[in-house]
Design a protein around this motif. Structure first.
Motif, short mmCIF file in Angstrom:
data_model
loop_
_atom_site.label_atom_id
_atom_site.label_comp_id
_atom_site.label_asym_id
_atom_site.label_seq_id
_atom_site.Cartn_x
_atom_site.Cartn_y
_atom_site.Cartn_z
N TYR A 2 39.45 31.46 39.32
CA TYR A 2 40.12 32.56 38.61
C TYR A 2 41.17 31.99 37.67
O TYR A 2 41.55 30.81 37.77
CB TYR A 2 40.80 33.51 39.60
N THR A 3 41.65 32.83 36.79
CA THR A 3 42.78 32.53 35.92
C THR A 3 43.82 33.60 36.18
O THR A 3 43.47 34.78 36.27
CB THR A 3 42.33 32.60 34.44
N THR A 4 45.05 33.24 36.31
CA THR A 4 46.09 34.24 36.54
C THR A 4 46.34 35.02 35.25
O THR A 4 46.56 34.41 34.19
CB THR A 4 47.39 33.56 37.01
N LYS A 35 52.54 41.80 43.36
CA LYS A 35 51.13 41.98 43.73
C LYS A 35 50.28 40.88 43.09
O LYS A 35 49.38 40.32 43.74
CB LYS A 35 50.63 43.36 43.29
N ARG A 36 50.57 40.59 41.84
CA ARG A 36 49.83 39.51 41.17
C ARG A 36 50.05 38.20 41.95
O ARG A 36 49.11 37.43 42.19
CB ARG A 36 50.34 39.38 39.73
N GLN A 37 51.29 37.98 42.36
CA GLN A 37 51.64 36.79 43.14
C GLN A 37 50.85 36.74 44.45
O GLN A 37 50.28 35.71 44.82
CB GLN A 37 53.16 36.85 43.41
N ARG A 38 50.80 37.86 45.15
CA ARG A 38 50.07 37.94 46.42
C ARG A 38 48.59 37.62 46.24
O ARG A 38 47.98 36.91 47.06
CB ARG A 38 50.20 39.34 47.03
N VAL A 39 47.99 38.17 45.17
CA VAL A 39 46.56 37.92 44.93
C VAL A 39 46.34 36.42 44.66
O VAL A 39 45.42 35.81 45.23
CB VAL A 39 46.03 38.77 43.76
N GLN A 40 47.22 35.84 43.88
CA GLN A 40 47.14 34.40 43.60
C GLN A 40 47.17 33.58 44.89
O GLN A 40 46.36 32.68 45.08
CB GLN A 40 48.36 33.98 42.77
N GLU A 41 48.13 33.91 45.76
CA GLU A 41 48.26 33.19 47.04
C GLU A 41 46.98 33.34 47.87
O GLU A 41 46.50 32.38 48.47
CB GLU A 41 49.45 33.73 47.84
N ALA A 42 46.46 34.55 47.90
CA ALA A 42 45.26 34.79 48.69
C ALA A 42 44.07 34.06 48.10
O ALA A 42 43.26 33.45 48.83
CB ALA A 42 44.99 36.29 48.78
N LEU A 43 43.95 34.07 46.78
CA LEU A 43 42.80 33.41 46.14
C LEU A 43 42.88 31.89 46.30
O LEU A 43 41.84 31.22 46.38
CB LEU A 43 42.73 33.78 44.65
N ASP A 68 48.04 37.01 32.25
CA ASP A 68 49.37 37.09 31.64
C ASP A 68 49.89 38.52 31.61
O ASP A 68 51.08 38.75 31.45
CB ASP A 68 49.32 36.61 30.17
N ALA A 69 48.96 39.47 31.72
CA ALA A 69 49.32 40.88 31.56
C ALA A 69 48.28 41.74 32.28
O ALA A 69 47.20 41.26 32.61
CB ALA A 69 49.36 41.26 30.07
N GLY A 70 48.64 42.98 32.53
CA GLY A 70 47.68 43.92 33.09
C GLY A 70 47.52 43.74 34.59
O GLY A 70 48.33 43.07 35.24
N TYR A 71 46.48 44.36 35.13
CA TYR A 71 46.33 44.36 36.58
C TYR A 71 44.93 43.98 37.06
O TYR A 71 44.44 44.52 38.05
CB TYR A 71 46.78 45.69 37.18
N TYR A 72 44.31 43.05 36.33
CA TYR A 72 43.00 42.57 36.76
C TYR A 72 43.02 41.06 36.97
O TYR A 72 43.67 40.33 36.22
CB TYR A 72 41.92 42.84 35.71
N PHE A 73 42.25 40.60 37.95
CA PHE A 73 41.83 39.20 38.01
C PHE A 73 40.33 39.18 37.66
O PHE A 73 39.58 40.06 38.10
CB PHE A 73 42.02 38.61 39.41
N THR A 74 39.94 38.18 36.88
CA THR A 74 38.53 37.96 36.63
C THR A 74 38.11 36.78 37.50
O THR A 74 38.63 35.67 37.34
CB THR A 74 38.29 37.65 35.14
N LEU A 75 37.23 37.05 38.46
CA LEU A 75 36.83 36.02 39.41
C LEU A 75 35.45 35.50 39.06
O LEU A 75 34.50 36.28 38.91
CB LEU A 75 36.79 36.60 40.83
N ASP A 76 35.34 34.20 38.94
CA ASP A 76 34.03 33.58 38.77
C ASP A 76 33.44 33.38 40.17
O ASP A 76 33.96 32.59 40.95
CB ASP A 76 34.18 32.25 38.04
N VAL A 77 32.38 34.11 40.48
CA VAL A 77 31.80 34.04 41.83
C VAL A 77 30.52 33.23 41.85
O VAL A 77 29.78 33.25 42.84
CB VAL A 77 31.55 35.46 42.42
N SER A 78 30.24 32.48 40.79
CA SER A 78 28.94 31.82 40.72
C SER A 78 28.75 30.79 41.86
O SER A 78 27.62 30.55 42.27
CB SER A 78 28.68 31.20 39.33
N ALA A 79 29.85 30.25 42.38
CA ALA A 79 29.72 29.32 43.51
C ALA A 79 29.25 30.03 44.78
O ALA A 79 28.89 29.38 45.77
CB ALA A 79 31.05 28.61 43.76
#
Lengths: 364, 364
Positions: free
Chosen positions: B285-287, B269-277, B289-300
């Motif tokens: 974003y930064t991938t 799932k982490r891999q899929r989110v990376q591909e989509a992002l 290392d652990a857990g189940y969150y992505f922190t997305l910088d949306v300022s753009a």
């Protein structure tokens, strides 16, 4: 010698099967995720229904906050109500946990002794004299802990009048032993509807539902206080397990049969303790209206009144009782009644019989 | 449109069956009475065994306090450590509950931003500059929430040096996402044995054991702090249910198979989110290392950087995302990272796929 634990605040009853079934059902439904901070809707509704059915009080479930036990409900309430130096009046003897809870919230305890010779009747004049402009709160346990006193409607009416006379005074009514009364059911302070903006109730499942290990209690309070208490619960523990709350719902729904079965067991035990105490004149006592404690005044067994006694304080006396005959009771010094002990009779019959023999052998 | 909840701090996993079996066994044994305030001996021992087996740290079970969830452990810890006006340094972004917990205990938060472009690496110089004689505590989440950052041993060694240089400084290491790392396991701060009089760890069962509704956490702290925390727990909630603790024991004993099965689900799932992002360049974003969150910088995607945008703030952007495509994410403003959102990918596959489509449709 084996020890008989008459000092505990917990009965010998196991958690009722219906409560366990409530938990099993929740597990089947995979109800293992965070629940609402306020408590599950079903438990808040079950609590509201209880007050409607037992006391005729319409109570919106939104006025119920489910907490991690009744002690936690008291803590959240006091943190939400008290300001530093607020005075809190309590009738002694009181539950031993209250003084710490009050001082933790910055309050100052004012203790008013109730007279055992008068059956711990509400000492109205002393109460009136104790209430000052600094008095923010009166805490009442009904039924009493340790006394087992159930206040009459007339006594509570007097408390209501005190509230009418002192518009800034609040009442917290601790009703956690309700259901375990042997005669007249306690009259909930919530019945004074015109004072509901200053009347709060704390209750829980540890005592009259034998669910001490499930850690479920609740607070019913005016909305302004309840909102602050809920915010504090969110900040500090998020909320209470929906699993244990599912058990509590079933306990509450089946309360009448649970209370009936508990009282059928406890009532003859209360009778037996009375009979045994009647043969030990050095111990004076009042028969509890509810619950499973006797409060024994043991001062006639201490050196000040009996020069032959080996014991100077009630703590020494209780140690002697423990060491010599293996009986544990709880000194009531930190309940505001020095010279007394609290003794539980919620024990299996054969153990209770042994306990009463030991008590008699030790005292006489 | 249906809502997809990517804002929650809870995964789609049900509580592992072994944990439920632990509860069932406790029910069979009638373990329904008050337990010890410190927690059951078996859970404290299971926690100690975990740190011995995973981190090689000999830890007496007497140094473990079982609490009503990890948030409660943090609360008891801060109440036991902080004095009014003590400064507490945290790396931003941080878990959103920390600021309230700190201010409730009278502390002052000093927030030091970590740089997403550097993978949220420990900003040593900024930390050094922030530590003053008023700094009582450094709070570190490892793995990070929301970042998912696992600190390297070298980074933590630098934190240990900070403690050596500042003899009054304490560290609280929040390790609640441990077990859910995709590569190198986190290095527990407890490994710095020579600093154990100032290093504390908070952890729990809500995240890496999918037991959020059971409300079990723990605090490992120097004895002096632990004693105060235990006293406060006794005063305010008595203790935690032995029933839910029995479930936690079994979860802890079977942690490797639980973590393994969770990660087998989460890693793709982490891999899929990376591909989509990667196909949505406006979101950086930064991938984790652990857990189940992505922190997305949306300022753009906000007006300041994109004059075509409808959204001035990240809250407005998140509202738009929710209202237009039914996707809920959590603005990171109160995590100390304005302009970012936290997005969970702990969702069933088909829901995650729909979520990623929606995100792309909304942003591009």
């Amino acid at each position: 010698m084996d020890q008989i634990p008459m000092h505990l605040g917990v009965s010998h009853f196991s958690t009722p099967a219906v409560a366990v079934e409530g938990l099993q059902e929740a597990l089947l439904q995979n109800d293992t995720f965070y629940g609402p901070t306020e408590g599950t809707m079903s438990l808040r509704q079950a609590v509201a229904k209880r007050y409607l059915e037992e006391d005729g009080i319409p109570l919106p479930e939104s006025q119920v906050l489910i907490t991690a036990g009744a002690k936690h409900a008291i803590h959240l309430y006091l943190q939400s109500l008290l300001q530093p130096q607020d005075q809190v009046v309590m009738l002694a003897p009181y539950w031993f946990a209250f003084p710490d809870l009050i001082s933790l919230s910055g309050g100052e305890l004012v203790s008013i002794p109730a007279n055992p010779q008068e059956g711990y009747a509400l000492p109205l004049e002393a109460l009136k004299a104790a209430i000052t402009p600094q008095t923010k709160l009166l805490i009442l346990s009904n039924p009493g802990n340790p006394t087992g006193k159930v206040y009459t409607q007339e006594e509570l009416q007097k408390v209501a009048h005190l509230l009418e006379e002192h518009p800034n005074l609040h009442v917290l009514s601790d009703e956690i032993y309700d259901g375990l009364q042997y005669e007249t059911p306690p009259f909930s302070m919530l019945r004074f509807e015109h004072l509901r903006d200053r009347i709060s109730v704390v209750n829980g499942f540890s005592k009259s539902f034998a669910m001490s290990g499930w850690r479920v209690g609740y607070l019913i309070a005016p909305f302004e206080i309840l909102e602050r208490a809920t915010a504090l619960q969110l900040k500090t523990i998020s909320g209470v397990s929906p699993l244990t709350q599912a058990a509590a719902v079933q306990a509450m729904e089946h309360r009448q049969q649970i209370w009936q079965s508990f009282k059928e067991d406890l009532a003859p035990k209360r009778q037996r303790v009375q009979e045994a105490l009647a043969q030990i004149p050095a111990l004076s006592y009042t028969t509890p209206d509810a619950g499973y404690y006797f409060t024994l005044d043991v001062s006639a067994c201490l050196q000040e009144m009996n020069s032959n006694s080996l014991y100077k304080t009630v703590e020494e006396w209780a140690s002697g009782l423990k060491n010599q005959v293996g009986l544990e009771v709880l000194p009531a010094t930190n309940m505001g009644m020095p010279g007394a002990v609290r003794m539980s009779f919620a024990l299996p019959d054969h153990i209770l019989e042994s306990a009463l023999l030991r008590l008699k052998a030790f005292v006489i």
